[in-house]
Design an enzyme around this catalytic site. Structure first.
Site, PDB file in Angstrom:
ATOM      1  N   LYS A  90      56.956  74.604  34.104  1.00  0.00           N
ATOM      2  CA  LYS A  90      58.266  75.038  33.592  1.00  0.00           C
ATOM      3  C   LYS A  90      58.684  76.346  34.226  1.00  0.00           C
ATOM      4  CE  LYS A  90      58.533  78.333  31.473  1.00  0.00           C
ATOM      5  NZ  LYS A  90      58.452  79.612  30.757  1.00  0.00           N
ATOM      6  N   THR A  91      59.869  76.546  34.567  1.00  0.00           N
ATOM      7  CA  THR A  91      60.546  77.829  34.782  1.00  0.00           C
ATOM      8  C   THR A  91      61.850  77.615  35.543  1.00  0.00           C
ATOM      9  OG1 THR A  91      60.523  80.074  35.660  1.00  0.00           O
ATOM     10  CG2 THR A  91      59.190  78.514  36.891  1.00  0.00           C
ATOM     11  N   ASP A 146      54.054  80.009  36.138  1.00  0.00           N
ATOM     12  CA  ASP A 146      52.802  80.255  36.864  1.00  0.00           C
ATOM     13  C   ASP A 146      51.802  81.044  36.021  1.00  0.00           C
ATOM     14  OD1 ASP A 146      54.655  82.324  37.098  1.00  0.00           O
ATOM     15  OD2 ASP A 146      53.893  83.033  39.011  1.00  0.00           O
ATOM     16  N   ASP A 147      52.278  82.078  35.320  1.00  0.00           N
ATOM     17  CA  ASP A 147      51.355  82.884  34.522  1.00  0.00           C
ATOM     18  C   ASP A 147      50.768  82.073  33.364  1.00  0.00           C
ATOM     19  OD1 ASP A 147      51.625  85.229  36.023  1.00  0.00           O
ATOM     20  OD2 ASP A 147      53.445  85.804  34.965  1.00  0.00           O
ATOM     21  N   GLY A 202      59.710  82.173  29.297  1.00  0.00           N
ATOM     22  CA  GLY A 202      61.171  82.059  29.206  1.00  0.00           C
ATOM     23  C   GLY A 202      61.621  80.616  28.998  1.00  0.00           C
ATOM     24  N   ASP A 253      63.110  79.720  37.279  1.00  0.00           N
ATOM     25  CA  ASP A 253      63.029  80.511  38.513  1.00  0.00           C
ATOM     26  C   ASP A 253      62.743  79.668  39.754  1.00  0.00           C
ATOM     27  OD1 ASP A 253      63.308  82.520  36.712  1.00  0.00           O
ATOM     28  OD2 ASP A 253      61.289  83.323  36.925  1.00  0.00           O
ATOM     29  N   ARG A 302      55.534  85.164  24.832  1.00  0.00           N
ATOM     30  CA  ARG A 302      54.858  85.556  26.074  1.00  0.00           C
ATOM     31  C   ARG A 302      53.450  86.109  25.851  1.00  0.00           C
ATOM     32  NH1 ARG A 302      58.012  85.094  30.438  1.00  0.00           N
ATOM     33  NH2 ARG A 302      60.261  85.365  30.263  1.00  0.00           N
TER      34      ARG A 302
HETATM   35  P1  FBP Z   1      59.432  82.413  32.956  1.00  0.00           P
HETATM   36  O1  FBP Z   1      58.858  82.942  34.237  1.00  0.00           O
HETATM   37  O2  FBP Z   1      58.570  82.634  31.788  1.00  0.00           O
HETATM   38  O3  FBP Z   1      59.858  80.984  33.091  1.00  0.00           O
HETATM   39  O4  FBP Z   1      60.764  83.234  32.646  1.00  0.00           O
HETATM   40  C1  FBP Z   1      61.818  83.251  33.523  1.00  0.00           C
HETATM   41  C2  FBP Z   1      62.848  84.311  33.221  1.00  0.00           C
HETATM   42  O5  FBP Z   1      64.033  83.687  32.754  1.00  0.00           O
HETATM   43  C3  FBP Z   1      63.126  85.185  34.439  1.00  0.00           C
HETATM   44  O6  FBP Z   1      64.092  84.602  35.282  1.00  0.00           O
HETATM   45  C4  FBP Z   1      63.561  86.484  33.805  1.00  0.00           C
HETATM   46  O7  FBP Z   1      63.346  87.593  34.653  1.00  0.00           O
HETATM   47  C5  FBP Z   1      62.699  86.564  32.589  1.00  0.00           C
HETATM   48  O8  FBP Z   1      62.426  85.237  32.219  1.00  0.00           O
HETATM   49  C6  FBP Z   1      63.348  87.277  31.442  1.00  0.00           C
HETATM   50  O9  FBP Z   1      62.425  87.450  30.439  1.00  0.00           O
HETATM   51  P2  FBP Z   1      62.749  87.548  28.897  1.00  0.00           P
HETATM   52  O10 FBP Z   1      62.982  86.157  28.412  1.00  0.00           O
HETATM   53  O11 FBP Z   1      61.488  88.087  28.318  1.00  0.00           O
HETATM   54  O12 FBP Z   1      63.943  88.416  28.724  1.00  0.00           O
END
Ligand code: FBP
Length: 545
Positions: free
Chosen positions: A197-198, A170-171, A76, A200, A140
Site C-alpha cells: 500500500k501507498t 515499505d516501512d 497513510g 506514493d 504509524r
Molecule cells: P505511507 O508512506 O504510510 O503510505 O504515507 C504516505 C503519505 O501520504 C506521504 O505521501 C506523506 O508524506 C505522509 O503520508 C503524510 O503523513 P501523515 O499521514 O502522517 O500526515
C-alpha cells in the site's frame, strides 16, 4: 445514511485474475535472495530468507481447516484499503464459512494494545469499493520491539488467530517481515503476510508493479490540477505552485505531469542527479516565467514533489547529519525553544552543514529540526516548499526586472494536494487490484506461508490475465541507515531517470513551457467505456509496455 454513489458503487463486483476465480493452487517458483547485502539480510532473517516466489493458478486447493485471521491497516491512507479487507474476508469465508476476521484498531498499535473488532459480513458490506481506512482506522506505530511482539501474541492466542495481514508501505512491510521472522524463530506458528500500500508509488520492484492507491490518488490530483489549469487558462493572470504528496519519491508529481501537461514539473531525483542547488531550481522556474512573460503570458502551473527539499544535495547532507543528531540527542532537544534549538544545532553541525542550515528560511529550518515520524522520516508534508520556491522566484524576477531582463507580472497562488486524494473512492483499477491482493493474502495464509507479501502482476492487461501470488519480503530488502543505525529495510523505488515515464516527460517539457499544452483529465469514471474507466496510470503503462 450513505450517498447514492456509494450505494450504487457497493454493487460493483471487483474483477479477479483467472488464477483466483475458482479453486486455487499455489505453485512454487525459484528460490529468492535479497536485492543487496545478502549475507547480512540472511543472517538477520534465517527463518524467512531465500523462500521461493509463489504463483496462484487454477487447480486443486489445499484442505483448509477453520482459521481466524487478523488484519491491520498501517501508515497513510490509500484508496482501496477497504477492498483488500473485503477480498481477504470473501476469500477466507469461501475457504471455510466458519473462518473469522478480526481488525486491529488504529494501526499496528491495535495489536499491541489489544484493541480490535470482529469484521462480520454486515460491516464488510458497508465498506465495499469505498475509500478511506475508517473501517478499522490506521496508525504509524512502529512494530520493532520484542515486548510488542509478545504483547501482540497474547491477543493472537486469545482470539486463536492463525495469521496477521499487515497492509502498509515499505516501512510497515519491513515491520511485517521482522514480525514474521520473530514468530517463525520462536516457532509460535503465527503467520504474517504483507500487502503493498501507498499512494506514493515508491513500493515497487521487479515483483511489485505498483502499490495500491497510487492510481486513484494520481487521478484525483490530476482532476484538480486540470481544473486549476482550465481556470488558469481562462483568466491568464496567475502562476499556480502546486505541491504534491509522495514523500521522497516524485512518482506522483511525474504521473500528474504526464496526465496534465503542466507548464513545469520539478523531479527531485533529477535535481539530485544534476547536483542542483535550491538557487538553480529557482532559476529554472524564473527562466520559464520570463520566457512566457516575453509572449505576454503571465500564467502557468508548476508541480513540485513534496520531498524536493530532501534531494537538494547540500540539504540532503544536512538532513543526514541532523537525523543522527536527533537520534542521539532528540530528548535533550525537545526542551529547547526555537532560538535555543537553532543555536544548539548550529554548534553541533559540521561547518558545511551549518552553512546550509543557516541559509534556509526560519520556517524550513525549524521543520527540519522537528521530530521524525516513527520510522525516522522527515515529515516533508509539513514543509511549505511551494511557498518557499515562489517567494524565491519572485525575488529573482524582481532583480531581473531591475536589470531589464524581465518585464511581466508575477502573481503566485499555492496549493498542496495530498490529503484530498488519499481517501478518494478507488478507481476500478484500485478496486480490482486491492480485492485481488486481499484474495491472494488469504491463499498465502491457507498455504501456510509467512514473511510473504501478496502480489498481483500483469495489471496493464485485462483483469482476467492478471497474475496473482506472493513474494518473500526478504527479497526486497537491503541495509540502510535509519535513526543513526544500519537497519534491514525494503528498498524504496525512486523515479528512474532512464525509465520511460521520465524520458517521456523530459522529451516534452520544453514544449509545455513554450506553448500552453494543458490537459484536463476530469474526474475518475466508475461506469462507462473501458478506455475511460479501467485504464492504469501512464507511469505503469509506460513501464510495462
Ligand atoms: P505511507 O508512506 O504510510 O503510505 O504515507 C504516505 C503519505 O501520504 C506521504 O505521501 C506523506 O508524506 C505522509 O503520508 C503524510 O503523513 P501523515 O499521514 O502522517 O500526515
Amino acid at each position: 445514511m450513505i450517498s447514492t454513489l456509494q450505494k450504487m458503487r457497493a454493487t460493483y463486483q471487483p474483477k479477479l485474475p483467472k488464477g483466483l476465480q475458482g479453486m486455487v493452487k499455489a505453485e512454487e517458483g525459484e528460490k529468492t535472495q535479497s536485492v543487496d547485502n545478502q549475507e547480512e539480510i540472511k543472517a538477520l532473517f534465517p527463518n524467512t530468507y531465500g523462500m521461493p516466489l509463489i504463483q496462484f493458478v487454477p487447480g486443486g486447493e489445499v484442505a483448509s481447516k477453520q482459521m481466524n485471521v487478523g488484519v491491520i491497516l498501517s501508515g497513510g491512507q490509500a484508496p482501496g484499503g477497504h477492498n483488500v479487507i473485503c477480498g481477504l474476508f470473501d476469500a477466507i469465508k469461501k475457504l471455510n464459512p466458519e473462518n473469522r476476521l478480526f481488525g486491529f484498531i488504529l494501526g499496528p498499535g491495535g495489536l499491541v494494545d489489544h484493541n480490535y473488532k470482529e469484521l462480520t459480513a454486515d460491516i464488510i458490506n458497508d465498506y465495499r469499493n469505498t475509500g478511506g481506512f475508517d473501517i478499522i482506522g490506521s496508525g504509524r506505530t512502529k512494530l520493532e520491539k520484542e515486548e510488542q511482539f509478545e504483547k501482540g501474541l497474547q491477543i493472537i492466542r486469545q482470539l486463536d488467530i492463525k495469521a496477521i495481514v499487515i497492509i502498509g508501505g515499505d516501512d510497515s512491510n519491513t515491520n511485517a517481515c521482522v514480525l514474521a521472522e520473530y514468530y517463525a524463530a520462536k516457532k509460535y506458528g503465527v503467520q504474517v503476510i504483507g500487502c503493498p500500500k501507498t499512494i506514493d508509488g515508491d513500493l515497487k520492484n521487479a515483483q511489485i508493479e505498483t502499490s495500491f492507491g497510487f492510481d486513484t490518488a494520481c487521478k484525483t490530483y490530476s482532476e484538480l490540477i486540470g481544473n486549476i489549469q482550465r481556470d488558469c487558462n481562462s483568466s491568464r493572470k496567475y502562476w499556480h505552485f502546486i505541491k504534491l504528496m509522495g514523500r521522497s519519491a516524485s512518482h506522483i508529481a511525474l504521473e500528474c505531469a504526464l496526465q496534465c501537461q503542466p507548464t513545469m514539473c520539478i523531479i527531485s531525483e533529477e535535481v539530485e542527479q544534476k547536483d542542483l542547488s535550491l538557487n538553480d531550481v529557482v532559476e529554472q522556474i524564473a527562466t520559464a516565467v520570463a520566457r512566457r512573460a516575453a509572449k505576454g503570458w503571465n500564467f502557468g502551473t508548476v508541480l513540485i514533489p513534496e520531498g524536493l527539499i530532501e534531494f537538494i544535495p547540500a540539504i540532503k547532507r544536512l538532513i543526514a547529519e541532523l537525523n543522527d543528531l536527533l537520534a542521539a540527542q532528540g530528548e535533550k532537544l525537545k526542551g529547547l525553544d526555537d532560538e535555543e534549538l537553532r543555536k544548539y544545532i548550529l554548534s553541533q553541525l559540521s561547518s558545511e552543514n551549518a552553512k546550509a542550515y543557516e541559509s534556509l528560511p526560519v520556517g524550513v529550518m525549524r521543520q527540519l529540526s522537528l521530530d521524525r515520524d516513527p520510522h525516522g522520516n522527515v515529515q516533508v508534508s509539513l514543509i511549505e516548499t511551494e511557498k518557499l520556491l515562489s517567494d524565491m522566484v519572485a525575488a529573482k524576477l524582481a532583480v531581473w526586472a531591475k536589470e531589464g531582463k524581465y518585464n511581466g507580472k508575477f502573481t503566485a497562488l499555492h496549493h498542496f494536494f495530498g490529503y484530498e486524494g488519499r481517501c478518494a473512492a478507488p478507481s476500478n483499477y484500485d478496486a480490482d487490484y486491492c480485492y485481488a491482493l486481499g484474495t491472494s493474502a488469504a491463499h498465502l495464509i491457507a498455504n501456510g506461508k509467512t514473511g510473504y507479501m501478496a502480489i498481483v502482476k500483469n495489471t496493464i492487461k485485462p483483469a482476467d490475465e492478471w497474475i496473482a501470488g506472493g513474494v518473500p519480503i526478504t527479497m526486497m530488502m537491503n541495509m540502510e541507515r535509519r535513526n543513526g543505525e544500519q537497519k534491514p529495510v525494503i528498498r524504496k523505488a525512486l523515479v528512474e531517470l532512464d525509465g520511460k515515464p521520465f524520458k517521456t516527460f523530459a522529451a516534452n517539457r520544453d514544449k509545455w513551457i513554450e506553448e500552453t499544452s494543458f490537459l484536463y483529465p476530469g474526474p475518475i469514471q466508475y461506469w462507462g467505456p473501458t478506455e475511460v474507466c479501467d485504464q492504469p496510470t501512464k507511469t505503469l503503462t509506460l513501464e510495462q509496455e
